[in-house]
Structure formats: C-alpha cells, structure tokens
Design a protein around this motif. Structure first.
Motif, short mmCIF file in Angstrom:
data_model
loop_
_atom_site.label_atom_id
_atom_site.label_comp_id
_atom_site.label_asym_id
_atom_site.label_seq_id
_atom_site.Cartn_x
_atom_site.Cartn_y
_atom_site.Cartn_z
N THR A 112 79.87 20.82 48.98
CA THR A 112 78.69 20.10 49.47
C THR A 112 77.44 20.96 49.38
O THR A 112 76.33 20.49 49.69
N ALA A 113 77.60 22.22 48.98
CA ALA A 113 76.47 23.12 48.78
C ALA A 113 76.78 24.06 47.62
O ALA A 113 77.93 24.44 47.42
N LEU A 114 75.76 24.38 46.85
CA LEU A 114 75.93 25.25 45.68
C LEU A 114 74.77 26.22 45.60
O LEU A 114 73.67 25.94 46.08
N ARG A 115 75.01 27.33 44.94
CA ARG A 115 73.93 28.27 44.61
C ARG A 115 73.69 28.15 43.10
O ARG A 115 74.59 28.36 42.30
N LEU A 116 72.46 27.76 42.74
CA LEU A 116 72.08 27.56 41.35
C LEU A 116 71.01 28.58 40.97
O LEU A 116 70.37 29.18 41.83
N ALA A 117 70.81 28.75 39.68
CA ALA A 117 69.75 29.64 39.20
C ALA A 117 69.16 29.03 37.93
O ALA A 117 69.83 28.30 37.20
N GLY A 118 67.90 29.32 37.68
CA GLY A 118 67.30 28.78 36.47
C GLY A 118 65.86 29.23 36.30
O GLY A 118 65.25 29.83 37.19
#
Length: 512
Positions: A403-409
């Motif tokens: 239900t939660a994620l760590r993203l990068a971009g």
C-alpha cells in the motif's frame, strides 16, 4: 499492405489489444479514461465500439458502468417499456443515441418524424419554456397510447437528461470504424504504426515522449538518430523504428530533408569533414550542427559527442568555404576549368569526453526525453538497497498487497492546480525512471516544502501511498527528498571476527 477500407471487423488480435486497454494512438480511444473503459467493457465486436464512443461523453458517461454491468449479466436489463424493446435492447436499455430519443417519442407519444427532431433539438438547447411545452405534448401523446402519466413522465425526464449530449449513431459508427482500423494497424503492424504515429507528432515533445514509452512497453526497438541512416521523418528499419532527424529540437525539418537528399544523391557521409563539405551552411547552421551532435546523430562518424560539439564552429566555417568554392566554380565561364581545390581539413579540438550524465543531459536537451539511457541506470543497485522500486515493478508489488512504495525518478514536468475546495495549490508531477514515466500527486503542504526540488531535470526520491482502482495505480506523495545522481554505487562489505567490534564500526559509519 492491408486493404484498410475492406477490412472485416473480426480480427481477434485487434480486440485483444483493445480489451487490454493499450489503445494509445488508436482513434478516439487513447485517453486514459477511455482506456480504463475499454478494460471494463472488453469489446469483442464493432457493435461494442459504437456505443462506447457515444457513451464516453458528458451525461451518458454516468451510464458506462450500468451498460457494462448489463452487458455481462451483472445487472438486469430495463427497456423502460415493452414497446421500446426494439429500440433499446441493443444498448441494454441505456439511452445513448439521438435516434433512440426520436424513436422513443414516435413510439410512446405518437410524434411525427419532424416533431421528434424538434424534440431532440429542444432537449439539446435545454430551454425550460420549450421543454415544458414538449413535456406536455409527450405526456398527452403517451396517454393516448395507453402509457401511464407517471411512467411517461419518468421516461421523458430520463430522455431529457441525456438527449442534450446524445451522439448520432451513424456518426458514432463511422468513428468506431476508424477506431477499429487504427487498432487493427497497431495490433498487426506495430512497428509501422508507431513510426507513423511518431512522425505525425514529431514536433510535440510531450506526445513523442508518451509514444516512446508506449514503444518500450510494446518491446519494440527505437534506433537513435543518425545522419547516415535516419530519414527526416521516423522510418522502419529492419523491424525497428529509426528516430527521425526532423524530431530533434531546433534543427528544422527542411534542413533535415536537405541532409537526406544529399546522402541519397552522393552516398553516405564518410566523416565529419565530408559532412561539412557537402551540406549547405544556409540550411545546416551552427545551432543545427550542435543539436545533431547532442542527439548523437553524428555517432556513426565520431562517437565522441564532446569533440563533435566542440568542433561545430570549425566545421561550419569549413562548410561555408566549401559552399563558396562551389558557387565560384559554377560562376566560372568554363565551369571551374578543372577539379575543385581540396579544402584544408583543420585539426579538430580535443576536449575531455562527456561523462555519462553529461551525455544524457545533452541528449535530453536536444530530443526532449532520454532516448539511449537514463541517469538512474547506474544507480539501480544503490536504489534497490534503499528500498526503491522502479515503476515497472510497482503493479507486482501492489498485487502482493503493498500500500506504500518508495519511488525515484527525474522530474519531467510539474503541473500545479488550485483546489476547488480550499483554493490551495497542489500538483501532479511526472517522473521518469529507467522503466518508464509516471505521475505522482503532491498535496499543498508537500508542494510548499518541496517545490524547489520539483523542477524539470531534478532527481528525487518519493515515499508514496498507493491506490489501485479499476486496474489503475495512482501514487500520492508523503515525502519527497533530493537524490544525488553522482553517488558511487559501490558496496562495501566488512567482515568482523568479533561481535564486540560492531559498535565501533557503527559509530564510525554514523560520523561518516
């Protein structure tokens, strides 16, 4: 080449494509909302596309779920009145088309064809006085036909609600036929279709970027621009798409056509000097040359983009001398009197080669998006160690219950909006990672604290809440922090003979 006009509407590959929702580039069906609706409706015949195109409009749109539930037997079909079964059964009792409005008035209330058309127009204009008159006429006509006043009033209000937005069925059928044909081309000729699509929007960087992401999703290859291989437009080359010279920023389409014409007439360019000697400097100026270099279009002549970029002024000067020599020879009474003098080939500058990041940044400025790589490519292992999930992995994580994620971009764009509820600003921020592009919602408080790191070209890491609805994943940012793309992704492994030393190592790492 398929006979597009003569296609039968029965190609399974086309309907498989549409049912998957992968309709980017398909006429009338490429918006995100329409693609979601395709996945719900799962069209398996042209007769599904006609109502779909008509339903996806203000008013009728609220009946999409009703239509879908009735189509799959999850809800009972209501044709409103037994006499209307022939009119409404094909749309599962949902009023969609203008023709249905007119037929209902004729069958239930005895309208003539002319009167029914006047009713349709009145409903479209929504003038209360005219509508009141029409309602009286409708109810009186229905009563004469033996329809109860209560039932007739209900049907009139239902018809009036959607008639103003109703689509003409013949119009919808024509649109559906074009939608099917473009879907057919995408399903059966994907490389050619996407190359043509990218050519149509070569000047629109945002659209081109979206098409490039779609090409990657389709697992097709896009070869980089090349002065010795590319056309001015996107082209098909050995089952791949060759990037268009004309899609590079600030080069001029006519100038790129000139380069292609010269290459076709006199053969491939042998090196940078040969290129400079043969092109018209009135077409290919210094800025044109520099943008071709940034985009990598000279890589087949010299792979060191830094050197090519630094050589722009020297080579353009050489091009001007070559052009003057050609003009002088043409002006000569005897056509030059012999072979043209060989131009001096000056030594080119030797600057330090660009780093991978500099190379990608230059490519981004010339093309508008990352084509040959991504600034986060070398950080994949480091980011994974910090719990970062790339966009392509997100659906699988969500399917597993995340239900939660760590993203990068890298920030591609930030679109700020003002809330209708409280007047505060929020933003949808588009990020790019090595696997694709995605949007993150940034609330007003987080936008205030993070706006300075959400400019285009910045690298960020985002902790997100995840919401999945109708197979569509949305990301809502809780925390945003800058990401240093110059981090060395080297891991250090320390072996300890005694556990007592652990505290000392920990203290050292904390100070570091």
């Amino acid at each position: 080449v398929p006979d597009i006009e003569g296609l039968d509407f029965d190609d399974q590959a086309t309907f498989d494509l549409l049912q998957s929702g992968h309709a980017i580039g398909v006429f009338q069906l490429e918006s995100s909302g329409m693609r979601d609706t395709l996945k719900k409706m799962k069209p398996d015949a042209i007769e599904d596309l006609i109502p779909l195109i008509s339903l996806y409009r203000p008013g009728p749109m609220k009946n999409i779920d009703v239509y879908v539930d009735r189509k799959f037997g999850r809800a009972e079909v209501d044709n409103l009145h037994p006499d209307l079964e022939g009119v409404l059964s094909e749309t599962y009792g949902v009023i969609i088309y203008q023709e249905q409005v007119m037929q209902i008035a004729q069958i239930l209330s005895g309208y003539s064809l002319g009167e029914a058309d006047l009713l349709r127009r009145a409903m479209g204009k929504k003038k209360k006085e005219e509508m009141d008159k029409q309602k009286v006429r409708f109810l009186e006509g229905a009563e004469e036909k033996g329809v109860s006043r209560e039932k007739a009033s209900y049907i009139f209000e239902l018809v009036a609600e959607f008639a103003g937005y109703g689509f003409n069925k013949s119009h919808a059928a024509a649109y559906a036929a074009i939608a099917y044909r473009t879907g057919f081309l995408k399903a059966n000729y994907p490389v050619e279709f996407m190359a043509a699509l990218m050519s149509l929007d070569a000047a629109n960087t945002d659209k081109l970027s979206a098409f490039f992401q779609e090409v990657r999703r389709m697992k097709l290859e896009v070869r980089p621009p090349d002065v010795n291989a590319s056309q001015a437009d996107f082209s098909v080359e050995e089952g791949t798409i060759r990037f268009a010279l004309g899609a590079i920023r600030n080069v001029g389409f006519v100038a790129m056509e000139h380069i292609v014409e010269e290459r076709n007439a006199n053969g491939p360019f042998r090196d940078l000097y040969d290129f400079a000697e043969r092109v018209d400097p009135r077409q290919v100026n210094k800025r044109t040359f520099e943008n071709l270099a940034k985009a990598g279009a000279f890589d087949s002549l010299d792979p060191d983009r830094s050197r090519v970029m630094a050589s722009a002024e020297t080579l353009i000067s050489m091009a001007q001398h070559a052009a003057e020599q050609r003009e002088s020879a043409q002006a000569s009474l005897f056509g030059g009197g012999g072979e043209e003098a060989q131009l001096e080939r000056p030594r080119l500058p030797q600057p330090d080669p660009w780093t991978a990041t500099q190379r990608l940044d230059a490519e981004l400025s010339a093309i508008g998006f990352y084509l040959s790589g991504h600034p986060l490519d070398d950080l994949a292992e480091h980011l994974a160690g910090r719990g970062v999930v790339f966009f392509a992995e997100a659906p699988a994580r969500v399917a597993d219950g995340a239900t939660a994620l760590r993203l990068a971009g890298m920030v591609r764009r930030r679109q700020e909006r003002v809330s209708n509820k409280n007047g505060e600003r929020f933003a949808w921020t588009t990020l790019s990672d090595p696997t694709g592009e995605f949007e993150v919602f940034v609330n007003s408080d987080l936008l205030i604290s993070s706006r300075d790191i959400l400019d285009s070209g910045q690298a960020v890491m985002v902790n997100c809440r995840v919401d999945e609805r109708d197979e569509q994943i949305s990301f809502f940012a809780d925390k945003i922090e800058p990401l240093d793309t110059k981090i060395s992704a080297v891991r250090l492994r320390i072996r300890l003979d005694a556990a007592d030393a652990l505290a000392g190592v920990h203290a050292r790492l904390e100070r570091a």
